[in-house]
Design a protein around this motif. Structure first.
Motif, PDB file in Angstrom:
ATOM      1  N   ALA A   1      -4.415   6.314  -6.695  1.00  0.00           N
ATOM      2  CA  ALA A   1      -3.940   5.208  -6.752  1.00  0.00           C
ATOM      3  C   ALA A   1      -3.327   5.078  -5.727  1.00  0.00           C
ATOM      4  O   ALA A   1      -3.034   4.018  -5.286  1.00  0.00           O
ATOM      5  CB  ALA A   1      -2.011   5.786  -7.638  1.00  0.00           C
ATOM      6  N   ALA A   2      -3.035   6.121  -4.554  1.00  0.00           N
ATOM      7  CA  ALA A   2      -2.876   5.088  -4.027  1.00  0.00           C
ATOM      8  C   ALA A   2      -3.370   5.220  -2.196  1.00  0.00           C
ATOM      9  O   ALA A   2      -3.544   4.581  -2.134  1.00  0.00           O
ATOM     10  CB  ALA A   2      -2.410   7.120  -2.644  1.00  0.00           C
ATOM     11  N   ALA A   3      -4.809   5.404  -3.331  1.00  0.00           N
ATOM     12  CA  ALA A   3      -6.115   5.261  -2.154  1.00  0.00           C
ATOM     13  C   ALA A   3      -6.261   3.310  -2.792  1.00  0.00           C
ATOM     14  O   ALA A   3      -6.804   3.315  -1.740  1.00  0.00           O
ATOM     15  CB  ALA A   3      -7.631   5.782  -2.950  1.00  0.00           C
ATOM     16  N   VAL A   4      -6.355   3.221  -3.978  1.00  0.00           N
ATOM     17  CA  VAL A   4      -6.118   1.941  -4.512  1.00  0.00           C
ATOM     18  C   VAL A   4      -5.595   0.663  -4.179  1.00  0.00           C
ATOM     19  O   VAL A   4      -6.018  -0.232  -4.049  1.00  0.00           O
ATOM     20  CB  VAL A   4      -5.655   2.097  -6.264  1.00  0.00           C
ATOM     21  N   VAL A   5      -4.013   1.166  -3.967  1.00  0.00           N
ATOM     22  CA  VAL A   5      -3.489   0.671  -3.239  1.00  0.00           C
ATOM     23  C   VAL A   5      -3.631   0.304  -1.761  1.00  0.00           C
ATOM     24  O   VAL A   5      -3.826  -1.147  -1.406  1.00  0.00           O
ATOM     25  CB  VAL A   5      -1.837   0.826  -4.067  1.00  0.00           C
TER      26      VAL A   5
END
Length: 264
Positions: free
Chosen positions: A220-224
């Motif tokens: 999720a952190a990589a996506v955002v």
């Protein structure tokens, strides 16, 4: 530092560096000295998160291409995306199976960063002397595919840097147009590479010891982060050159050679 915070920071770092022309591999080498090394599966997942971010950024462009195939310009562009992807797959898969890849250790990555920085400075200078163009030729499409293979063989090269500047030297001189084409080619290319690596992990039983909460958080952190960074980059290059990224690569490569042990 807790494993959860470490996973979060690694996901953020992947999102920050995957599509900037500064090499995510070099940054992860540094980060793992303090945050701890993670499994290959973890790295595959956070890379997939960064790719998903690019897919989200270009969702409208992709939709317009998909629904506008009755227009010759769109068909031509999609065919060139397909050719670039096929070149990467047809050349890159045998290269991968043959094991032709430098190790992700400090010395080769550092030299790739340094040489890549010089390449960016020289390429942008020469591309600036060419006529202004945003036309993607067949020559550019093939070259982008080959550049992605080269970046896979030499960790630290940066897939985006290798492909964008080769495209610019071959006539696609508009920075925004070259970056868009390279990023769109990167979506199927990197999803395919991540899928192949995932199947390899599955086949060798490499999924049994994962903390799925940490993996999900890092994804999720990589996506955002990736979404924010790519949006920022597309705005930045409309009015500015890549010189700052090239100088940063030179500084990072020198720092890796000077301060990190070559065997790590």
């Amino acid at each position: 530092m807790s494993n959860t915070l470490s996973a979060l920071l690694l996901g953020i770092l992947e999102g920050l560096t995957e599509f900037l022309p500064i090499s995510s591999t070099g940054h992860l080498l540094i980060a793992e000295r303090w945050l701890g090394a993670r499994s290959d599966f973890f790295n595959i997942v956070i890379q997939a998160g960064a790719i998903l971010a690019v897919l989200l950024v270009f969702r409208q462009r992709l939709w317009s291409l998909a629904t506008g195939l009755d227009e010759r310009e769109n068909r031509d562009y999609v065919m060139k995306l397909g050719v670039a992807f096929l070149v990467t797959a047809l050349v890159g898969l045998p290269v991968r199976l043959a094991g032709w890849e430098l190790p992700e250790t400090v010395t080769p990555v550092a030299w790739a960063l340094l040489l890549g920085g010089v390449w960016m400075l020289v390429a942008e200078r020469f591309a600036g002397r060419l006529p202004d163009s945003q036309a993607v030729t067949w020559k550019v499409a093939i070259a982008v595919g080959l550049a992605q293979v080269v970046a896979g063989v030499f960790p630290g090269t940066s897939r985006s840097a290798a492909a964008i500047f080769l495209a610019m030297l071959l006539g696609l001189t508009r920075r925004a147009a070259a970056t868009e084409f390279v990023f769109l080619v990167g979506i199927p290319t990197m999803f395919a590479a991540s899928g192949y690596a995932f199947l390899e992990q599955l086949r060798h039983g490499g999924l049994g010891h994962e903390n799925w909460g940490e993996v999900g958080l890092a994804f999720a952190a990589a996506v955002v982060t990736g979404f924010v960074v790519v949006k920022w980059l597309l705005g930045y290059i409309k009015h500015r050159r890549f010189t700052g990224f090239a100088l940063y690569r030179l500084a990072l490569g020198a720092a890796l050679l000077l301060f990190l042990p070559a065997g790590n």
